[in-house]
Design a protein around this motif. Sequence first.
Motif, short mmCIF file in Angstrom:
data_model
loop_
_atom_site.label_atom_id
_atom_site.label_comp_id
_atom_site.label_asym_id
_atom_site.label_seq_id
_atom_site.Cartn_x
_atom_site.Cartn_y
_atom_site.Cartn_z
N GLU A 1 0.83 -1.19 0.00
CA GLU A 1 0.00 0.00 0.00
C GLU A 1 0.87 1.26 0.00
OE1 GLU A 1 -2.60 -0.15 3.30
OE2 GLU A 1 -4.08 1.18 2.38
N LYS A 2 1.90 1.23 0.84
CA LYS A 2 2.73 2.43 0.99
C LYS A 2 3.68 2.64 -0.19
CE LYS A 2 5.34 3.31 4.69
NZ LYS A 2 5.63 2.67 5.99
N VAL A 3 4.35 1.57 -0.58
CA VAL A 3 5.42 1.73 -1.58
C VAL A 3 4.89 1.69 -3.01
CG1 VAL A 3 7.63 0.84 -2.40
CG2 VAL A 3 7.03 0.70 0.04
N ILE A 4 3.98 0.74 -3.30
CA ILE A 4 3.52 0.61 -4.69
C ILE A 4 2.15 1.23 -4.90
CG2 ILE A 4 3.72 -0.94 -6.67
CD1 ILE A 4 4.59 -3.15 -4.80
N GLY A 5 1.36 1.30 -3.83
CA GLY A 5 0.06 1.98 -3.96
C GLY A 5 -1.13 1.03 -3.93
N GLN A 6 -2.31 1.62 -3.68
CA GLN A 6 -3.57 0.89 -3.62
C GLN A 6 -3.82 0.03 -4.85
OE1 GLN A 6 -6.14 0.21 -1.85
NE2 GLN A 6 -5.74 1.40 -0.02
N ASP A 7 -3.53 0.60 -6.02
CA ASP A 7 -3.82 -0.13 -7.25
C ASP A 7 -3.10 -1.47 -7.28
OD1 ASP A 7 -5.33 1.93 -8.01
OD2 ASP A 7 -4.00 2.68 -9.59
N ALA A 8 -1.86 -1.48 -6.77
CA ALA A 8 -1.09 -2.72 -6.78
C ALA A 8 -1.76 -3.76 -5.90
CB ALA A 8 0.33 -2.45 -6.30
N LEU A 9 -2.37 -3.31 -4.80
CA LEU A 9 -3.10 -4.24 -3.93
C LEU A 9 -4.28 -4.86 -4.68
CD1 LEU A 9 -3.49 -2.75 -0.35
CD2 LEU A 9 -2.39 -4.88 -0.99
N THR A 10 -5.04 -4.00 -5.34
CA THR A 10 -6.20 -4.51 -6.07
C THR A 10 -5.75 -5.43 -7.20
OG1 THR A 10 -6.86 -2.22 -5.90
CG2 THR A 10 -8.44 -3.73 -6.84
N HIS A 11 -4.74 -5.02 -7.93
CA HIS A 11 -4.24 -5.87 -9.01
C HIS A 11 -3.87 -7.24 -8.46
CE1 HIS A 11 -4.40 -2.77 -11.89
NE2 HIS A 11 -3.24 -2.19 -11.67
N SER A 12 -3.09 -7.25 -7.38
CA SER A 12 -2.62 -8.54 -6.85
C SER A 12 -3.78 -9.37 -6.33
CB SER A 12 -1.62 -8.36 -5.71
OG SER A 12 -0.82 -7.26 -5.91
N PHE A 13 -4.71 -8.69 -5.64
CA PHE A 13 -5.80 -9.44 -5.03
C PHE A 13 -6.68 -10.10 -6.08
CE2 PHE A 13 -10.11 -9.61 -3.08
CZ PHE A 13 -9.83 -10.64 -2.19
N TYR A 14 -7.13 -9.33 -7.06
CA TYR A 14 -8.01 -9.92 -8.07
C TYR A 14 -7.26 -10.93 -8.93
CZ TYR A 14 -12.27 -7.40 -7.06
OH TYR A 14 -13.41 -6.95 -6.45
N CYS A 15 -5.98 -10.68 -9.18
CA CYS A 15 -5.17 -11.64 -9.93
C CYS A 15 -5.11 -12.95 -9.15
CB CYS A 15 -3.78 -11.06 -10.15
SG CYS A 15 -2.65 -12.18 -10.93
N PHE A 16 -4.97 -12.83 -7.82
CA PHE A 16 -4.93 -14.00 -6.96
C PHE A 16 -6.23 -14.80 -7.05
CE2 PHE A 16 -6.28 -15.53 -2.73
CZ PHE A 16 -5.36 -16.55 -2.55
N LEU A 17 -7.36 -14.12 -7.23
CA LEU A 17 -8.65 -14.81 -7.32
C LEU A 17 -8.82 -15.55 -8.64
CD1 LEU A 17 -11.05 -12.10 -5.86
CD2 LEU A 17 -9.90 -13.93 -4.66
#
Lengths: 435, 252
Positions: free
Chosen positions: B69-85
Amino acid sequence: MDIFQKLKILADSAKYDASCSSSGSKRKNGGTGIGNGETAGICHSWGADGRCISLLKILFSNACIYDCKYCINRRSNPVARATFTPREVADLTIGFYQRNYIEGLFLSSAVVGSPDDTMMLLISTVTILRQEYHFHGYIHAKSIPGSSKELITKLGLLVDRMSINIELPSQDSLKLLAPQKEKDGILTPMTHIAKSIAENKQDHSRKKSLFVPAGQTTQLIVGATPESDLKILKLSQGLYQKMNMKRVYYSAYVSVNQDSSLPTLESPPLLRENRLYQADWLLRFYGFQAEELLDDTHPNFNTLLDPKCDWALRHIDQFPVEVNTASYFTLLRVPGIGVISAKKIVMARRQCHLDFASLKKLNVVLKRAQYFITCQGKTMYPRKELSPSCIESSLLRLERNTSPTSSALWGDQLSLFSHLPPTKEDKVKCLTGNL
Amino acid sequence: MPNWKLINQTLLYDGTFDGLLTIVFDCYTTKTLPQKIASHQTYEPNFLDKPRLIQTDEAKANRIFHGIEKVIGQDALTHSFYCFLCTEANKEITILKYLCDGFEIGPKINQKLTISYVYDVIRMHRKAFGECHRLKGLLRLQEVGPNLFYGSCHPDHAILEPLGHHFMRRLPNQNLMIHDQTHHLCFITNGKTYQIIEDTHLVIPTISKQEKQFQDLWKLFFKTIAIPERKNPRCQMQFMPKKYWQDLIEEP
Ligand code: SF4
């Protein structure tokens, strides 16, 4: 008359309205009441005609006092008549919404009694939904031509979207086919809505009530009257600019009535409708002007090529453009390059120089674009093979192989990917697991 | 991709997002890149692999989570999470590479679309998110008890949780059961809290007369609203592929 019969008659009467969008509402549900808005809109089903179904689209009543010649519900037609009660419509909406059949309600009506009487009925229906059921889902209401300003304001404070259909694209046609509707009866309330929306946006007080937050739309019937595509498109352009219209819908005329002042069409002019949607898209998102796409020497769209290809071939001297340096809006003018591709190109080229292989990696479709671009000065084919007539025949071949799916433009699915990240709250909740 | 040491090992995790983040934490701190990452439920042992099970460590996972969240940003979290699904194979290693590179580069990583794992993470995100969005519209709920609504779906991707959330927020006054028949899971909520359970003991009650009436009204509306002169089954099918039909009430 039971609710099944009413629904059959009044959904059947509403089906010619093209509008189906449920986007643009951000209404939240704070844990009470039912429903919320989804900015990107949601399609819930697709009918046998391929159109998206997103709202319970019905008329409140079809017992009209007017006699518009193109309309199935005109007073002089011998069709079955029905009228809902406000309670029936509200209960049906809630029942459907609880089962996730719909995103909300699209309520329109024929003129029963007088325009103001009809408006009162619509207002009481929507009041039950908003104030009794605390319904925060989407409501699109049609304002009745000729109704008073006060009632329009009242309705506007309850709904997400409002529309007044112009239907006939010129005053002459209006006089001929809808003699009881006056141009002023349409334009005056439209201006009133546009002004109120603008004022409401200016008002930054926190407790303000929303006025038509998802904006105003209208519909034009295509093919019932002799207007050219240019005339229709210019009208739309004016509506976008002056009335701040959210969408203009086009509806291919379906011959439902026999009348000497109406054309008899074997089938609705779907291709023409599709071309208008394509051009409308170019006006709203691609920076084109109506006068660039059509002019007095070409007042109607090319039936064989889409408006952008057609424009590009007539302006071949402006091509090819260099993908590594062309501005965003120049890229958007390249046939085959849409908003998503142009954005991807602009983003990726900040990192490295692009060649045709990297465009493929970005999933930019080159079928059409290849004839109009260079990558670091190189064209895909040797330049001498790129004569305008060669390009034209290749484009025509492509067009023949892709059947028109006019309905691609009906739904909300196009906005799907431009609204990718869900709300922050959603992410945090999704990612942190149990609440 | 930074110069990390490739190790000839397969890392196994428990199939949760936290489990995967734990592996990301370990790899990031040791600067090593495994051959393969797989969930131990679906992993099929093979002679050449050297599998090692990594225990999920919530503290490590949280640190990585906030780090992203801090270093790469919110978008990276969403990208990783949905990619994980998403159910594609190799999604784990793709996410690992994407995140590790992201920690070096920061938010700009999302613009480097010509790097295959960046492109793939975003592509898989779209795939899973797209299915979730589609089901937000296509899921049908049936009243199976007083204020208890049941909906069945067969998603390709493991999107039950975000899907359930959508309905929990939208219909907070209804008790909901959303049944993912592909992954045999059920999302249960009372509008305030939720739980995901396995569906082994799930009994699906029958519907009431009033429910039947609503279903019939919907079928009637669905049939009536199409314009016969514009019939276009191909277009209908394109937007609403046949595999979704089994869970609909209406008959397209
Ligand atoms: S006012 Fe509307 S419903 Fe009545 S005849 Fe005219 S178009 Fe039809």
